[in-house]
Write a protein that holds these residues in place. Structure first.
Motif, PDB file in Angstrom:
ATOM      1  N   ARG A  57       0.832  -1.214   0.000  1.00  0.00           N
ATOM      2  CA  ARG A  57       0.000   0.000   0.000  1.00  0.00           C
ATOM      3  C   ARG A  57       0.865   1.263   0.000  1.00  0.00           C
ATOM      4  NH1 ARG A  57      -5.380  -0.915   1.761  1.00  0.00           N
ATOM      5  NH2 ARG A  57      -6.061  -2.778   0.615  1.00  0.00           N
ATOM      6  N   ALA A  58       1.994   1.203   0.682  1.00  0.00           N
ATOM      7  CA  ALA A  58       2.888   2.370   0.742  1.00  0.00           C
ATOM      8  C   ALA A  58       3.458   2.682  -0.644  1.00  0.00           C
ATOM      9  CB  ALA A  58       4.014   2.120   1.735  1.00  0.00           C
ATOM     10  N   GLY A  59       3.877   1.633  -1.343  1.00  0.00           N
ATOM     11  CA  GLY A  59       4.400   1.835  -2.690  1.00  0.00           C
ATOM     12  C   GLY A  59       3.347   2.426  -3.610  1.00  0.00           C
ATOM     13  N   TYR A  60       2.135   1.926  -3.496  1.00  0.00           N
ATOM     14  CA  TYR A  60       1.036   2.419  -4.319  1.00  0.00           C
ATOM     15  C   TYR A  60       0.736   3.883  -3.998  1.00  0.00           C
ATOM     16  CZ  TYR A  60      -3.020   1.517  -7.284  1.00  0.00           C
ATOM     17  OH  TYR A  60      -3.918   1.526  -8.316  1.00  0.00           O
ATOM     18  N   ALA A  61       0.808   4.221  -2.709  1.00  0.00           N
ATOM     19  CA  ALA A  61       0.529   5.598  -2.287  1.00  0.00           C
ATOM     20  C   ALA A  61       1.596   6.575  -2.785  1.00  0.00           C
ATOM     21  CB  ALA A  61       0.428   5.664  -0.769  1.00  0.00           C
ATOM     22  N   ILE A  62       2.860   6.151  -2.768  1.00  0.00           N
ATOM     23  CA  ILE A  62       3.952   7.032  -3.215  1.00  0.00           C
ATOM     24  C   ILE A  62       3.725   7.493  -4.650  1.00  0.00           C
ATOM     25  CG2 ILE A  62       6.359   6.998  -3.973  1.00  0.00           C
ATOM     26  CD1 ILE A  62       7.156   5.767  -1.433  1.00  0.00           C
ATOM     27  N   GLY A  63       3.294   6.557  -5.503  1.00  0.00           N
ATOM     28  CA  GLY A  63       3.060   6.917  -6.896  1.00  0.00           C
ATOM     29  C   GLY A  63       1.976   7.961  -7.057  1.00  0.00           C
ATOM     30  N   SER A  64       0.932   7.872  -6.232  1.00  0.00           N
ATOM     31  CA  SER A  64      -0.190   8.805  -6.339  1.00  0.00           C
ATOM     32  C   SER A  64       0.169  10.206  -5.863  1.00  0.00           C
ATOM     33  CB  SER A  64      -1.385   8.286  -5.533  1.00  0.00           C
ATOM     34  OG  SER A  64      -1.846   7.063  -6.049  1.00  0.00           O
ATOM     35  N   VAL A  65       1.064  10.301  -4.888  1.00  0.00           N
ATOM     36  CA  VAL A  65       1.348  11.613  -4.284  1.00  0.00           C
ATOM     37  C   VAL A  65       2.738  12.128  -4.634  1.00  0.00           C
ATOM     38  CG1 VAL A  65      -0.200  11.043  -2.377  1.00  0.00           C
ATOM     39  CG2 VAL A  65       2.249  10.683  -2.093  1.00  0.00           C
ATOM     40  N   PHE A  66       3.449  11.427  -5.532  1.00  0.00           N
ATOM     41  CA  PHE A  66       4.851  11.756  -5.799  1.00  0.00           C
ATOM     42  C   PHE A  66       5.053  13.235  -6.118  1.00  0.00           C
ATOM     43  CE2 PHE A  66       9.006  11.760  -7.700  1.00  0.00           C
ATOM     44  CZ  PHE A  66       9.673  10.719  -7.084  1.00  0.00           C
ATOM     45  N   SER A  67       4.159  13.780  -6.920  1.00  0.00           N
ATOM     46  CA  SER A  67       4.333  15.175  -7.352  1.00  0.00           C
ATOM     47  C   SER A  67       4.192  16.168  -6.205  1.00  0.00           C
ATOM     48  CB  SER A  67       3.314  15.519  -8.441  1.00  0.00           C
ATOM     49  OG  SER A  67       1.992  15.409  -7.935  1.00  0.00           O
ATOM     50  N   GLN A  68       3.602  15.718  -5.084  1.00  0.00           N
ATOM     51  CA  GLN A  68       3.328  16.642  -3.983  1.00  0.00           C
ATOM     52  C   GLN A  68       4.241  16.455  -2.762  1.00  0.00           C
ATOM     53  OE1 GLN A  68      -1.118  16.884  -3.325  1.00  0.00           O
ATOM     54  NE2 GLN A  68      -1.093  15.295  -4.892  1.00  0.00           N
ATOM     55  N   VAL A  69       5.040  15.391  -2.755  1.00  0.00           N
ATOM     56  CA  VAL A  69       5.868  15.138  -1.570  1.00  0.00           C
ATOM     57  C   VAL A  69       7.003  16.166  -1.489  1.00  0.00           C
ATOM     58  CG1 VAL A  69       5.360  12.671  -1.506  1.00  0.00           C
ATOM     59  CG2 VAL A  69       7.361  13.472  -2.746  1.00  0.00           C
ATOM     60  N   PRO A  70       7.381  16.591  -0.291  1.00  0.00           N
ATOM     61  CA  PRO A  70       8.424  17.620  -0.147  1.00  0.00           C
ATOM     62  C   PRO A  70       9.837  17.112  -0.445  1.00  0.00           C
ATOM     63  CG  PRO A  70       7.621  16.928   2.016  1.00  0.00           C
ATOM     64  CD  PRO A  70       6.739  16.268   1.008  1.00  0.00           C
ATOM     65  N   ASP A  71      10.057  15.808  -0.307  1.00  0.00           N
ATOM     66  CA  ASP A  71      11.404  15.255  -0.517  1.00  0.00           C
ATOM     67  C   ASP A  71      11.344  14.195  -1.614  1.00  0.00           C
ATOM     68  OD1 ASP A  71      13.941  14.192  -0.425  1.00  0.00           O
ATOM     69  OD2 ASP A  71      13.989  13.935   1.751  1.00  0.00           O
ATOM     70  N   LYS A  72      11.471  14.634  -2.871  1.00  0.00           N
ATOM     71  CA  LYS A  72      11.335  13.704  -3.997  1.00  0.00           C
ATOM     72  C   LYS A  72      12.521  12.740  -4.098  1.00  0.00           C
ATOM     73  CE  LYS A  72       8.143  16.274  -6.887  1.00  0.00           C
ATOM     74  NZ  LYS A  72       7.747  17.179  -5.800  1.00  0.00           N
ATOM     75  N   SER A  89       3.927  -8.814  -4.646  1.00  0.00           N
ATOM     76  CA  SER A  89       2.862  -7.807  -4.617  1.00  0.00           C
ATOM     77  C   SER A  89       3.437  -6.405  -4.407  1.00  0.00           C
ATOM     78  CB  SER A  89       1.844  -8.123  -3.512  1.00  0.00           C
ATOM     79  OG  SER A  89       2.427  -7.988  -2.227  1.00  0.00           O
ATOM     80  N   VAL A  90       4.544  -6.324  -3.660  1.00  0.00           N
ATOM     81  CA  VAL A  90       5.205  -5.029  -3.448  1.00  0.00           C
ATOM     82  C   VAL A  90       5.858  -4.576  -4.746  1.00  0.00           C
ATOM     83  CG1 VAL A  90       6.944  -3.770  -2.123  1.00  0.00           C
ATOM     84  CG2 VAL A  90       5.593  -5.563  -1.013  1.00  0.00           C
ATOM     85  N   ARG A  91       6.539  -5.505  -5.438  1.00  0.00           N
ATOM     86  CA  ARG A  91       7.131  -5.162  -6.736  1.00  0.00           C
ATOM     87  C   ARG A  91       6.034  -4.748  -7.722  1.00  0.00           C
ATOM     88  NH1 ARG A  91       9.526 -10.112  -6.072  1.00  0.00           N
ATOM     89  NH2 ARG A  91       8.667 -10.942  -8.017  1.00  0.00           N
ATOM     90  N   TRP A  92       4.907  -5.439  -7.647  1.00  0.00           N
ATOM     91  CA  TRP A  92       3.766  -5.114  -8.509  1.00  0.00           C
ATOM     92  C   TRP A  92       3.323  -3.667  -8.277  1.00  0.00           C
ATOM     93  CZ3 TRP A  92      -1.154  -3.397  -7.568  1.00  0.00           C
ATOM     94  CH2 TRP A  92      -2.098  -3.522  -8.594  1.00  0.00           C
ATOM     95  N   ALA A  93       3.170  -3.301  -7.000  1.00  0.00           N
ATOM     96  CA  ALA A  93       2.720  -1.942  -6.670  1.00  0.00           C
ATOM     97  C   ALA A  93       3.738  -0.903  -7.123  1.00  0.00           C
ATOM     98  CB  ALA A  93       2.474  -1.824  -5.170  1.00  0.00           C
ATOM     99  N   ALA A  94       5.022  -1.187  -6.862  1.00  0.00           N
ATOM    100  CA  ALA A  94       6.077  -0.240  -7.252  1.00  0.00           C
ATOM    101  C   ALA A  94       6.121  -0.083  -8.772  1.00  0.00           C
ATOM    102  CB  ALA A  94       7.426  -0.720  -6.727  1.00  0.00           C
ATOM    103  N   GLY A  95       5.982  -1.204  -9.486  1.00  0.00           N
ATOM    104  CA  GLY A  95       5.975  -1.142 -10.943  1.00  0.00           C
ATOM    105  C   GLY A  95       4.778  -0.387 -11.477  1.00  0.00           C
ATOM    106  N   SER A  96       3.626  -0.551 -10.814  1.00  0.00           N
ATOM    107  CA  SER A  96       2.401   0.075 -11.310  1.00  0.00           C
ATOM    108  C   SER A  96       2.456   1.598 -11.234  1.00  0.00           C
ATOM    109  CB  SER A  96       1.186  -0.435 -10.518  1.00  0.00           C
ATOM    110  OG  SER A  96       1.191   0.075  -9.193  1.00  0.00           O
ATOM    111  N   VAL A  97       3.230   2.140 -10.272  1.00  0.00           N
ATOM    112  CA  VAL A  97       3.289   3.600 -10.116  1.00  0.00           C
ATOM    113  C   VAL A  97       4.545   4.219 -10.730  1.00  0.00           C
ATOM    114  CG1 VAL A  97       1.914   3.496  -8.020  1.00  0.00           C
ATOM    115  CG2 VAL A  97       4.392   3.481  -7.835  1.00  0.00           C
ATOM    116  N   LEU A  98       5.478   3.360 -11.154  1.00  0.00           N
ATOM    117  CA  LEU A  98       6.727   3.868 -11.718  1.00  0.00           C
ATOM    118  C   LEU A  98       6.456   4.701 -12.974  1.00  0.00           C
ATOM    119  CD1 LEU A  98       9.722   3.861 -11.167  1.00  0.00           C
ATOM    120  CD2 LEU A  98       9.933   1.725 -12.445  1.00  0.00           C
ATOM    121  N   GLY A  99       5.467   4.286 -13.748  1.00  0.00           N
ATOM    122  CA  GLY A  99       5.144   5.014 -14.966  1.00  0.00           C
ATOM    123  C   GLY A  99       4.656   6.421 -14.706  1.00  0.00           C
ATOM    124  N   SER A 100       3.719   6.581 -13.767  1.00  0.00           N
ATOM    125  CA  SER A 100       3.168   7.909 -13.492  1.00  0.00           C
ATOM    126  C   SER A 100       4.180   8.811 -12.786  1.00  0.00           C
ATOM    127  CB  SER A 100       1.891   7.788 -12.647  1.00  0.00           C
ATOM    128  OG  SER A 100       2.169   7.129 -11.419  1.00  0.00           O
TER     129      SER A 100
END
Length: 753
Positions: A57-72, A89-100
């Motif tokens: 869930r953390a990996g999935y969340a990072i992708g959604s908020v990446f543009s807004q986090v203070p420490d990219k 499943s963690v690799r899956w989540a990280a891969g799913s948000v890597l594109g965005s």
């Protein structure tokens, strides 16, 4: 109001369920949280959680908020680490948000390495998400050839879910892939896949890639076939694709008929999607009165979903219908429908219609009145509690726009209010991230309007028209559903018009320059050319990147046909050529401004000479059909050449000599090739592939031969990338460019050694 303390405490909970719930809240509410540093600290800590479901869930969340986090940088470090997690499943989540997240990651080379590795992951679900990420990130990856190789491989994956995502990625990345012929072959193959889900995604990809495919007739045949598929999900995606690709299909009447047929489909989702597509296709239909009648018939359908989509389509079509009063009456009738969705979209369409009328107003009073009436209809539509309500996006924007135009002293407060209302409205949308980007763009645009001085009616109308299409397109994104989500962001972002005031002013300057040039040229040999250019550019307005680039290319083609190939025109012809290949849109339009100013000084081809030139082309086309053996010989000679570092200069000179033979066949261009048979076309395609393969071999050889001097390698790489990505008008120009590139290599290696 977001309860951040509660979320923070849940992040610290010993119960993994609470930690997972906190991550969902962080993902969905990050933009509304006041203390983003604290929120980021919580999210960062949970990427190291001992529970894999929490890390997922953390990996999935990072992708959604990446543009807004203070420490990219830290966010990227976390995402990079998660792509190597032992849990699939963690690799899956990280891969799913890597594109965005890819456009904003600080280390794109490492991000690309991670993505490339994930496309080869042993787990099919990870490969599937990596394929999807490839589509989103393709334009940013540093090695597009390898990225294309990966994507091509994934379209052949044994797992249907991987092929499904690869098909989607093809649609998003098509304009950037180096080998469009192979990409088109892959896409065509996937429209015939044994799995209906893969076919449906291939249908969607056809819609977004259609303008780039080399064989539009076959692409249209595929789309037409897919509208008749027995699987409803395939028909649904084919209907949507027809709406996106309508302007490019060769048989628009048949395409319109297909969409009408689908509005009678037994599947309600297919019916409503077809009705929605009719709205975006309307402006390209020859008989608009009949098309309006077709839409109107759908507003009486017994299915409420059909009526609501038809009402929305009427709003898109309003500015093009011949009888606007009747169109207004038809829309107004629908505001009394028993279904709340129908009422919502009818009122929203009336608001859109009034915005259009305000942009055409004759007086300041009418402008203000129509704008205020539009806002009232958006208010009525926004009050209806339906999900993904486009009026909830339109209302705050136009209300703010009105305040800035007519109540400047309240402008700052209005801007802040608009941002809050707009952000709140888009929280439930599937395309929230893209819509947030659109909101930010519109907010910046409003600030520019706020600082404009002395706005007369013409300026007010111009400003409203400038933002109308952008807001309409963004509002359509509000309607995006889960079914469309996999392709939404890349495709919809591409469709958003460009909000660039400099470009807008440049277009106005081009239009004025063209008018002045035409007046100056009356009675001279360039009158016809100046008139044609002037007539064409007067129709221009702000659109999306693809549309605006195409407009310049159309003008360039017109000029190249008219300008005589004489020494005194060489500078101007070079400028036209450079303009075609310029990637920066503002610079491209700036170059056109210069070229138009030079029209009175150029030597043109007379109508008689032009006819002779066309006759000569016809003769050349006939000759090409007769020189099959010659073409085959050239292709054979090129393919025989084996480049090696021991005798590279000699090999390159041989290759250059063979290319020069081909470059002398003047008529060998994309038009003439249409007259060749399939065997000859296959030979030429093979020839082109041989050339590209050799160019890549040359790149490797240069790297080996110039280890002490990277300048030659870097310059060659730059030129090769430009060549692969350029939209050259003819094969002759491509071969000339390759000859020039090889000449550069021969010269560079000779000097270095």
């Amino acid at each position: 109001m977001v309860d951040q303390e509660k979320i923070h405490n849940q992040c610290l909970s010993k119960d993994p369920k609470e930690r997972r719930h906190a991550l969902v809240e962080l993902k969905n509410l990050f933009s509304l949280i006041s203390d983003k540093q604290q929120a980021w600290n919580d999210l960062h800590r949970l990427t190291n959680d001992e529970d894999s479901s929490v890390r997922y869930r953390a990996g999935y969340a990072i992708g959604s908020v990446f543009s807004q986090v203070p420490d990219k940088q830290q966010a990227w470090n976390d995402l990079h680490r998660l792509t190597n997690d032992k849990d699939r499943s963690v690799r899956w989540a990280a891969g799913s948000v890597l594109g965005s997240a890819f456009p904003q990651v600080p280390d794109k080379q490492q991000a690309w390495n991670d993505l490339h590795r994930l496309t080869n992951d042993e787990d099919r679900s990870v490969r599937s998400e990596a394929a999807s990420a490839l589509g989103s990130a393709f334009s940013y990856v540093p090695d597009k050839q390898q990225a294309w190789n990966d994507l091509h491989r994934l379209t052949n994956d044994e797992d249907s879910s991987v092929r499904y995502r690869a098909a989607s990625a093809l649609g998003s990345a098509f304009s950037y892939v180096p080998d469009k012929q192979q990409a088109w072959n892959d896409l065509h193959r996937l429209t015939n896949d044994e799995d209906s889900f893969v076919m449906s995604e291939a249908a969607s990809a056809l819609g977004s890639a259609f303008s780039y495919v080399p064989d539009k007739q076959q692409a249209w045949n595929d789309l037409h076939r897919l509208t008749n598929d027995e699987d409803s999900s395939v028909r649904y995606r084919a209907a949507s694709a027809l709406g996106s690709a309508f302007s490019y299909v060769p048989d628009k009447q048949q395409a319109w008929n297909d969409l009408l047929r689908l509005t009678n489909n037994e599947d309600s989702f297919v019916m409503s999607e077809a009705a929605s597509a009719l709205g975006s296709a309307f402006s390209y239909v020859p008989d608009k009165q009949q098309a309006w009648n077709d839409l109107l018939r759908l507003t009486n359908d017994e299915n409420s979903d059909m009526r609501s989509e038809a009402a929305s389509a009427l709003g898109s079509a309003f500015s093009y219908v011949p009888d606007k009063q009747q169109a207004w009456n038809d829309l107004h009738r629908l505001t009394n429908d028993e279904d709340s969705f129908v009422r919502t979209f009818s009122n929203n369409s009336l608001g859109r219609a009034l915005i259009f009328m305000a942009s055409q107003a004759e007086t300041d009073e009418d402008y203000k009145k129509e704008l205020e009436k539009a806002i009232e209809f958006f208010k009525i539509a926004a009050k209806e509690g339906c999900k993904n309500n486009p009026a909830q996006f339109c209302l705050p924007f136009y209300r703010s726009f009105h305040s800035i135009i007519f109540k400047k002293q309240e402008a700052k407060e209005e801007l802040n209010k608009y941002l809050e209302e707009a952000k709140s409205a888009i929280q439930g949308s599937e395309s929230k991230e893209l819509l947030f980007e659109a909101v930010q763009n519109l907010a910046e645009a409003l600030k520019e309007v706020q600082h404009l001085e002395n706005m007369d009616l013409a300026v007010k109308k111009d400003e409203l028209n400038f933002y109308r299409k952008y807001c309409d397109h963004a509002a359509e994104i509000m309607k995006c559903t889960n079914e469309k989500a996999p392709i939404a962001t890349a495709v919809l972002r591409k469709g958003l018009p460009i909000l660039d005031r400099n470009l807008k002013e440049l277009i106005e300057e081009i239009q004025e320059k063209a008018r002045v040039t035409y007046k100056e040229s009356i009675g001279t040999e360039v009158e016809e050319t100046a008139r044609a250019v002037c007539k064409e550019v007067q129709k221009w307005e702000i659109g999306n990147q693809e549309e605006m680039t195409q407009k310049v290319e159309d003008i360039a083609y017109l000029l190249k046909m008219k300008v005589a190939d004489l020494p005194e025109n060489r500078y101007l012809l070079n400028k036209i050529e450079a303009m075609i290949h310029e990637r920066n849109l503002v610079k491209q339009y700036d170059a056109l401004l210069f070229v138009i100013g030079q029209i009175p000084t150029m030597k043109v081809i007379s109508e008689q000479e032009l006819d002779q030139k066309l006759q000569k082309f016809d003769h050349i086309f006939y000759e090409i059909i007769c020189v099959k053996d010659k073409l085959n010989c050239i292709s054979f000679d090129i393919s025989k050449i084996k480049l090696n570092s021991a005798d590279v200069i000699s090999d390159l000179k041989t290759m250059k000599k063979e290319l020069e033979k081909l470059s002398k066949i003047e008529g060998l261009n994309t038009f003439s090739i249409q007259k060749l048979d399939s065997i000859q076309i296959e030979k030429i395609n093979g020839f082109n592939n041989n050339i590209l393969g050799h160019l890549d071999e040359i790149k490797i050889l240069i790297h080996e031969l110039s280890k002490d001097n990277n300048e030659i390698y870097e310059e060659y790489s730059r030129r090769l990338d430009e060549l692969k990505q350029s939209k050259l008008d003819t094969l002759l120009q491509r071969y000339s460019a390759v000859i020039s590139l090889i000449g550069f290599v021969i010269s560079g290696i000779s000097i270095a050694h």
